[in-house]
Motif scaffolding. Structure first.
Motif, PDB file in Angstrom:
ATOM      1  N   ILE A 289      -0.744   0.356  18.833  1.00 40.57           N
ATOM      2  CA  ILE A 289      -0.117  -0.068  17.646  1.00 40.57           C
ATOM      3  C   ILE A 289      -1.039   0.046  16.303  1.00 40.57           C
ATOM      4  N   ILE A 290      -0.788   0.093  15.428  1.00 38.17           N
ATOM      5  CA  ILE A 290      -1.713   0.479  14.046  1.00 38.17           C
ATOM      6  C   ILE A 290      -1.294  -0.129  12.701  1.00 38.17           C
ATOM      7  N   GLN A 291      -1.294  -1.331  12.560  1.00 36.62           N
ATOM      8  CA  GLN A 291      -1.532  -2.222  11.377  1.00 36.62           C
ATOM      9  C   GLN A 291      -1.768  -1.988   9.875  1.00 36.62           C
ATOM     10  N   GLY A 292      -1.207  -1.615   8.516  1.00 31.20           N
ATOM     11  CA  GLY A 292      -1.640  -1.071   7.959  1.00 31.20           C
ATOM     12  C   GLY A 292      -1.457  -0.171   7.701  1.00 31.20           C
ATOM     13  N   GLN A 293      -2.328   0.638   6.197  1.00 32.08           N
ATOM     14  CA  GLN A 293      -1.908   1.170   5.032  1.00 32.08           C
ATOM     15  C   GLN A 293      -1.772   3.069   5.575  1.00 32.08           C
ATOM     16  N   ILE A 294      -0.872   3.720   5.222  1.00 33.98           N
ATOM     17  CA  ILE A 294      -1.776   4.943   4.646  1.00 33.98           C
ATOM     18  C   ILE A 294      -1.642   5.408   3.754  1.00 33.98           C
ATOM     19  N   VAL A 295      -2.891   5.904   3.282  1.00 26.98           N
ATOM     20  CA  VAL A 295      -2.771   6.001   2.181  1.00 26.98           C
ATOM     21  C   VAL A 295      -3.364   8.078   1.903  1.00 26.98           C
ATOM     22  N   ASP A 296      -2.503   9.040   1.544  1.00 28.02           N
ATOM     23  CA  ASP A 296      -2.440  10.379   1.230  1.00 28.02           C
ATOM     24  C   ASP A 296      -4.038  10.657  -0.317  1.00 28.02           C
ATOM     25  N   THR A 297      -4.573  11.116   0.514  1.00 28.92           N
ATOM     26  CA  THR A 297      -6.313  11.088   0.072  1.00 28.92           C
ATOM     27  C   THR A 297      -6.483  11.919  -0.485  1.00 28.92           C
ATOM     28  N   ARG A 298      -5.020  12.907  -0.684  1.00 27.94           N
ATOM     29  CA  ARG A 298      -5.103  14.321  -2.376  1.00 27.94           C
ATOM     30  C   ARG A 298      -4.334  14.017  -3.203  1.00 27.94           C
TER      31      ARG A 298
ATOM     32  N   ILE B 207       1.011   6.493   1.033  1.00 28.65           N
ATOM     33  CA  ILE B 207       2.528   6.056   1.769  1.00 28.65           C
ATOM     34  C   ILE B 207       3.134   4.982   2.261  1.00 28.65           C
ATOM     35  N   THR B 208       2.861   4.563   2.459  1.00 30.34           N
ATOM     36  CA  THR B 208       3.257   2.767   3.144  1.00 30.34           C
ATOM     37  C   THR B 208       4.222   2.708   2.030  1.00 30.34           C
ATOM     38  N   GLU B 209       3.306   1.653   1.418  1.00 28.64           N
ATOM     39  CA  GLU B 209       4.137   0.975  -0.250  1.00 28.64           C
ATOM     40  C   GLU B 209       5.054   1.430  -0.148  1.00 28.64           C
ATOM     41  N   SER B 210       5.225   3.224  -0.898  1.00 30.19           N
ATOM     42  CA  SER B 210       6.375   3.782  -1.063  1.00 30.19           C
ATOM     43  C   SER B 210       7.772   3.856   0.277  1.00 30.19           C
ATOM     44  N   ARG B 211       7.592   3.579   0.959  1.00 31.84           N
ATOM     45  CA  ARG B 211       8.579   3.350   2.390  1.00 31.84           C
ATOM     46  C   ARG B 211       8.507   1.917   1.734  1.00 31.84           C
ATOM     47  N   LEU B 212       8.107   1.234   1.978  1.00 33.93           N
ATOM     48  CA  LEU B 212       8.160   0.036   1.684  1.00 33.93           C
ATOM     49  C   LEU B 212       9.109  -0.884   1.137  1.00 33.93           C
ATOM     50  N   ASN B 213       8.570   0.028  -0.048  1.00 29.34           N
ATOM     51  CA  ASN B 213       9.311  -0.288  -1.793  1.00 29.34           C
ATOM     52  C   ASN B 213      10.759   0.303  -1.358  1.00 29.34           C
TER      53      ASN B 213
ATOM     54  N   ARG C  95      -3.805  10.271  -3.534  1.00 27.31           N
ATOM     55  CA  ARG C  95      -4.003   8.680  -3.609  1.00 27.31           C
ATOM     56  C   ARG C  95      -2.813   8.392  -4.051  1.00 27.31           C
ATOM     57  N   ALA C  96      -1.119   8.217  -3.221  1.00 26.01           N
ATOM     58  CA  ALA C  96      -0.297   8.358  -2.421  1.00 26.01           C
ATOM     59  C   ALA C  96       0.001   6.656  -1.979  1.00 26.01           C
TER      60      ALA C  96
END
Length: 243
Positions: A73-82, A87-93, A84-85
């Motif tokens: 299990i991984i808890q944290g945020q996924i950020v697209d380095t290309r 992804i986790t924040e967008s999904r939660l929103n 800089r979006a």
């Protein structure tokens, strides 16, 4: 059967196989996590992410991640380095968004500022210190209609003050007088239907509004906390463009 038809059937077969494979993996993830982590709340959704081998686990409006077998299990945020979006924040929103059209606006205290052309809603408790600070910034925002949902969740006095404000001759003025100037709302005299406050609390709980202030903009974006007026302006501009 021509070549084009054969190619189409082949593509459909591949899609069906991929769907079956994904379904089997989802079932395996659910099974393993339920067996190994019995205290984990019920999983509402398991779906692939854009990261190969990584799956999203949704529980209510919260997300975590796991591998193909549910071994980790991984808890944290996924950020697209290309891009800089986040992804986790967008999904939660997206998960926390509230359709503005679904808001019971008849149960709100309506405050029109300037032309009132733009719209937003805010859930507030009259005894919330952050709400008072936010109200001062909000009062300076131009050309907006604010639907103020009295949301008494901090205790009995919050409920009493909310009822007094709702039942006042001019609820909008009474609300602002209390929040900006500390003028105690006059106690209601006579009968007054305060069922709207109960509906507000029920609506907020349904949508997991756990603190105040909590804002909802026309595009469905939901923002918790007392943000500065400049950020309110930014969200209003963005929601107007999307609308």
């Amino acid at each position: 059967m021509n070549t084009r038809t054969l190619a189409r059937l082949g593509a459909l077969s591949l899609l069906a196989a991929a769907a079956l494979g994904a379904s089997a993996q989802e079932a395996q993830i659910r099974k393993n996590l339920a067996e190994r982590l019995p205290s984990l709340p019920k999983i509402d959704e398991v779906s692939r992410t854009s990261v190969p081998g990584l799956w999203e686990i949704r529980i209510g409006n919260d997300v975590m991640y796991t591998d193909d077998k549910g071994d980790h299990i991984i808890q944290g945020q996924i950020v697209d380095t290309r891009t800089r979006a986040n992804i986790t924040e967008s999904r939660l929103n997206k998960l926390s968004a509230i359709d503005f059209a679904s808001l019971p606006l008849k149960d709100a205290v309506v405050i029109k500022q300037g032309s009132g052309a733009r719209k937003m809603a805010v859930f507030v408790d009259p005894n919330c210190g952050y709400c008072k600070r936010f109200e001062k910034d909000l009062a300076a925002v131009k050309d907006v209609t604010v639907y103020t949902f009295l949301y008494p969740i901090l205790g009995p006095d919050s409920d009493a003050k909310s009822k007094a404000i709702w039942c006042a001759k001019d609820p909008a003025k009474t609300w602002r007088d209390w929040m900006l100037s500390g003028v105690t709302p006059p106690r209601s005299m006579g009968d007054c239907d305060t069922a709207a406050l109960e509906r507000n609390v029920a609506f907020g709980k349904k949508h997991r509004v756990q603190g105040t202030p909590a804002m909802v903009f026309e595009d469905g974006t939901r923002v918790p906390g007392a943000i500065p007026g400049a950020e309110v302006e930014k969200h209003l501009a963005e929601s107007s463009r999307k609308s």
